[in-house]
Scaffold this active site. Sequence first.
Site, PDB file in Angstrom:
ATOM      1  N   ALA A   1       1.225  -0.432  -0.060  1.00 11.88           N
ATOM      2  CA  ALA A   1      -0.301  -0.225   0.308  1.00 11.88           C
ATOM      3  C   ALA A   1       0.680   1.520  -0.599  1.00 11.88           C
ATOM      4  O   ALA A   1       0.457   2.712  -0.485  1.00 11.88           O
ATOM      5  CB  ALA A   1      -0.512   0.076   1.293  1.00 11.88           C
TER       6      ALA A   1
ATOM      7  N   GLY B   1       2.331   2.098  -3.848  1.00  7.46           N
ATOM      8  CA  GLY B   1       1.020   2.021  -4.798  1.00  7.46           C
ATOM      9  C   GLY B   1       0.468   3.271  -4.200  1.00  7.46           C
ATOM     10  O   GLY B   1      -0.485   3.832  -5.123  1.00  7.46           O
ATOM     11  N   ASP B   2       0.089   3.910  -2.731  1.00  8.43           N
ATOM     12  CA  ASP B   2      -0.020   5.369  -3.159  1.00  8.43           C
ATOM     13  C   ASP B   2       0.440   6.294  -4.119  1.00  8.43           C
ATOM     14  O   ASP B   2      -0.457   7.125  -4.465  1.00  8.43           O
ATOM     15  CB  ASP B   2      -0.055   5.700  -0.893  1.00  8.43           C
ATOM     16  N   ALA B   3       1.934   5.764  -3.956  1.00  6.20           N
ATOM     17  CA  ALA B   3       2.959   6.830  -4.698  1.00  6.20           C
ATOM     18  C   ALA B   3       2.673   6.443  -5.963  1.00  6.20           C
ATOM     19  O   ALA B   3       3.180   7.592  -6.691  1.00  6.20           O
ATOM     20  CB  ALA B   3       4.062   6.235  -5.041  1.00  6.20           C
TER      21      ALA B   3
END
Length: 132
Positions: A22, A25-27
């Site tokens: 996560a 994945g946020d980036a």
Amino acid sequence: MDYFHLDMPKERLDTISNLGLAHLGDAVYELMVRSWLCLQGKATAKGLHKAAVHYVAAPAQAERVRKILPTLTDEEREVFRRGRNSAPHSIPQNASREEYQTATALEALFGWLYLRGGNDRLNELFAQMMED
């Protein structure tokens, strides 16, 4: 090493925690949103920042993720489920627990796809999410 075109072996990918996926994945999601905004012509710094903050906030992610849930493969659904069930350390004030967990699940999925070299699939899912 080409950090934009990865293809991590499944055995190694499986060792990364859901919150680690996560985090990455946020980036990935934010970079895709920023790219999308630039391509939409929102070129002023103030406009870009304000729009990006809107799209990457947990409530917006949770709303948009509903568009892709029916199209996820079984393997993607499992990664999404694991990401949603991760225990968050804290929840932002502007999001409900459910929204935050859903956003975390989306980010885990995007991190997982990125690490396994699923750029085409990332683009496909992102395009579905951003359709009006």
